[in-house]
Motif scaffolding. Structure first.
Motif, short mmCIF file in Angstrom:
data_model
loop_
_atom_site.label_atom_id
_atom_site.label_comp_id
_atom_site.label_asym_id
_atom_site.label_seq_id
_atom_site.Cartn_x
_atom_site.Cartn_y
_atom_site.Cartn_z
N THR A 256 19.65 13.69 -8.51
CA THR A 256 19.12 12.43 -9.03
C THR A 256 18.48 11.67 -7.87
N PHE A 259 21.22 10.19 -5.57
CA PHE A 259 22.28 11.03 -5.03
C PHE A 259 22.28 11.03 -3.50
N ASP A 339 30.12 17.29 -7.47
CA ASP A 339 30.68 16.58 -8.63
C ASP A 339 31.37 15.28 -8.22
N GLN A 341 30.71 13.45 -5.55
CA GLN A 341 29.69 12.49 -5.13
C GLN A 341 29.06 11.82 -6.34
N ARG A 342 28.76 12.60 -7.35
CA ARG A 342 28.15 12.03 -8.56
C ARG A 342 29.13 11.10 -9.27
N GLU A 345 29.24 7.80 -7.36
CA GLU A 345 28.04 7.00 -7.60
C GLU A 345 28.02 6.43 -9.00
N ARG A 346 28.56 7.16 -9.95
CA ARG A 346 28.66 6.62 -11.31
C ARG A 346 29.56 5.39 -11.34
#
Length: 641
Positions: A256, A259, A339, A341-342, A345-346
């Motif tokens: 993204t 990211f 996963d 890291q995402r 960030e979410r």
């Protein structure tokens, strides 16, 4: 990838040879005897020098003159760009009135040397050695009306890989939109550019100016979209604008746009400054790493471009003469977990103030998450932020007090307020009244009693806090191969400053990464040095007192109390291993108002986490829910607890 620029005629660089070549290839004037082999060899060397310089003006030719030969040479070689050849004489076989000459041409192409022999003949006419011109003098296979053409072949950029070898940054499909000036009349180009700019949402005036200033065959790019994020309005509307092209391409991109963006950086067209600083490496239009790890490790990731030399005729038919294959870039291997890291960030995406979350493995120091919320506006606050750590620093203060002779059960006084050299300190607003008075050190840690810690200034020397911090990975710099701030614990200038330092205020500073290392060191039982790049070796610094087993056990027990009885109660029912934690706030002033940073650090199993929100109500209320959600998600993914 770097491309060879358009060639300018090499005749301009031949000034040093001009005087020597003005005499042509003549024998000694007035010499009645036949020229000997030495004169033929000298004539051959002069021809080689003239070919090297790209200036044949002073050379005598049998069927043409020097200037015409120079123009023909320029025509044959201009497709080689600014690549400069060298031509040497390798053999001269002299006859009565002619000499067979072998020349060796050498061109630097990419990172190889393209060398080949050319055979020609010098003829003695009226005591002058004359050369014969044809394209085969440049390359033996060249025919009339054929020229040399050099083009580069871009190297595939290396991927950025994360934990388990999963691609973080790799070639992903994009669509480039722009105006093709050859497909729109000049009088309509500006209007078309304005329509496209409004459609794709970029500044109109600058783009119109670029299109109108471009050549009549130029493609002027407006914007690049990820193929899977192409807005419907653009996809449906661009064909209605004259001259607009949509070109499919690939670019090295993360999953993204957000990211790990401040850490990984970006790849794009090189800037004028980059070209000026490294003209031998970058040319206008090249793409390279512009920021973050992409810039720092650009040479590794970029690889080496290849090149091909072609013989091209007037009909643009081509045949290959020489090739240097492109060498792909080498991947950059990181410890980041895709996963996790995402997920981080979410969780930070809805946090309005600047925020960060860092997670690492205490067993190895591997950084699994280096996440920054949108409020950081592109700043890598996670690993390089510099903030007062507030009460999370009481982990360090507790170690210093343990080393001074206290135990977790040592009684301390925890009044509502206390004064040090005229400076009053107090507990946070909703500090529990049940934990006021004479309490154990473990209780002071669990409920974060400021006054109990401040009252211990007399027990510590000027370097004790810094020493305890170093044992937990704070305040000692390392080169990790990327921007990282390990914090600062300077010697206090007074007891007031020491008192403030004990509760994570004063002049103590830390980054979220450094605080993750602190609680990770407690969890592991020895100093943890964060690690991100597999190719960069890290190790514990010399001269730092190691954390003992008893110290680690005592700290873990007190930080477990934060979860079971104190401000970290939100982690009490986490599935998996028992969690340890510490919350904290730190006051700062902005715009004439007193505000607070919100912190929480925790460890569970082989996972240590720090959450920071630049402006929040409290560590437990602001940072705590983010950290709890992250640990639950990590458990579901199978990492950590």
């Amino acid at each position: 990838m770097p491309r060879l620029p358009v060639r300018t005629p090499r005749r301009a660089v031949a000034t040093l040879l001009g005087a020597a070549l003005a005499l042509g290839l003549s024998a000694c004037e007035g010499d009645a005897d036949p020229p000997d082999g030495a004169e033929a060899a000298e004539a051959a060397r002069e021809l080689a020098a003239a070919l090297s310089a790209g200036d044949l003006d002073g050379v005598d030719f049998r069927a043409t003159d020097g200037p015409d030969a120079s123009a023909a040479l320029d025509l044959v070689t201009e497709g080689m760009g600014e690549t400069e050849p060298s031509v040497e004489v390798t053999e001269v076989v002299d006859g009565d009135d002619s000499a067979r000459v072998e020349l060796t041409w050498s061109w630097p192409v990419a990172d190889k040397m393209w060398s080949y022999p050319v055979e020609t003949r010098l003829t003695l006419v009226d005591d002058e050695w004359q050369a014969g011109w044809s394209p085969s003098l440049v390359h033996p296979s060249l025919k009339e009306h054929e020229v040399l053409a050099l083009s580069t072949e871009g190297a595939e950029r290396g991927d950025v890989l994360g934990a388990d070898g999963r691609a973080l940054v790799t070639a992903r499909p994009v669509v480039r939109f722009g105006i093709d000036r050859s497909q729109v009349p000049e009088r309509r180009a500006g209007a078309a550019a304005g329509q496209l700019a409004r459609l794709v949402g970029i500044d109109v005036a600058p783009y119109v100016d670029r299109v109108e200033a471009a050549g009549d065959r130029a493609f002027v790019e407006a914007i690049v979209f990820r193929a899977d994020e192409l807005p419907a309005r653009v996809e449906e509307g661009y064909e209605l604008i004259p001259g607009v092209l949509a070109l499919a391409d690939e670019l090295p991109l993360a999953p993204t746009p957000e990211f790990a963006a401040p850490l990984l950086g970006s790849v794009g067209e090189v800037t004028a400054e980059m070209i000026e600083e490294q003209p031998e490496r970058y040319q206008l239009g090249d793409r390279a790493g512009l920021s973050g790890l992409q810039a720092r490790y650009d040479e590794q990731l970029q690889g080496r471009p290849g090149a091909v030399v072609l013989a091209r005729d007037e009909q643009q038919d081509e045949r290959e003469l020489f090739r240097v294959p492109a060498r792909p870039g080498r991947p950059l291997r990181l410890t980041l977990h895709l996963d996790l890291q995402r997920e981080a960030e979410r969780l930070l995406a809805q946090v309005r103030p600047a925020s960060a979350l860092v997670a690492l493995r205490p067993s190895t120091g591997d950084l699994l998450v280096v996440a920054n919320g949108p409020g950081t506006e592109g700043y890598n606050m996670a690993s390089f932020g510099q903030f007062a750590p507030g009460s999370t620093f009481k982990i360090v203060s507790s170690l210093a007090l343990l080393r001074s002779g206290l135990t977790p059960d040592s009684p301390l006084e925890c009044p509502d307020t206390t004064t040090v050299e005229g400076k009053q300190f107090e507990n946070y607003d909703d500090y529990p009244s049940s934990a006021v008075g004479r309490i154990a050190l473990r209780t002071a840690v669990a409920h974060s009693c400021n006054t109990a810690f401040v009252a211990q200034t007399g027990r510590l020397g000027a370097d004790d806090l810094a020493g305890a911090a170093a044992s937990l990975g704070l305040g000692v710099d390392h080169d990790l191969g990327f921007p990282a701030y390990f914090g600062s614990v300077p010697p206090p200038a007074s007891d007031v400053e020491l008192a403030a330092d004990l509760i994570g205020q004063g002049k103590v500073l830390a980054s979220p990464m450094a605080m993750a290392a602190v609680i990770g060191s407690v969890q592991r039982g020895e100093l943890v040095v964060p690690r991100l790049l597999e190719q960069v070796e890290v190790s514990a610094p010399d001269g730092v007192a190691p954390l003992t087993g008893d110290e680690a056990n005592a700290l873990r027990a007190m930080l477990r109390g934060v979860v079971t009885t104190g401000s970290g109660a939100g982690l009490a029912d986490l599935p998996g291993s028992p969690a340890i934690a510490k919350t904290g706030t730190a006051e700062f002033e902005r715009g004439g108002r007193l505000r607070t940073h919100a912190w929480m650090v925790a460890a569970q199993g082989d996972l240590a986490v720090a959450v920071f929100v630049e402006e929040g109500a409290s560590g437990s209320g602001t940072a705590g829910p983010i950290l709890e959600s992250f640990l639950r998600a990590a458990g579901a993914i199978g990492v950590g607890g």
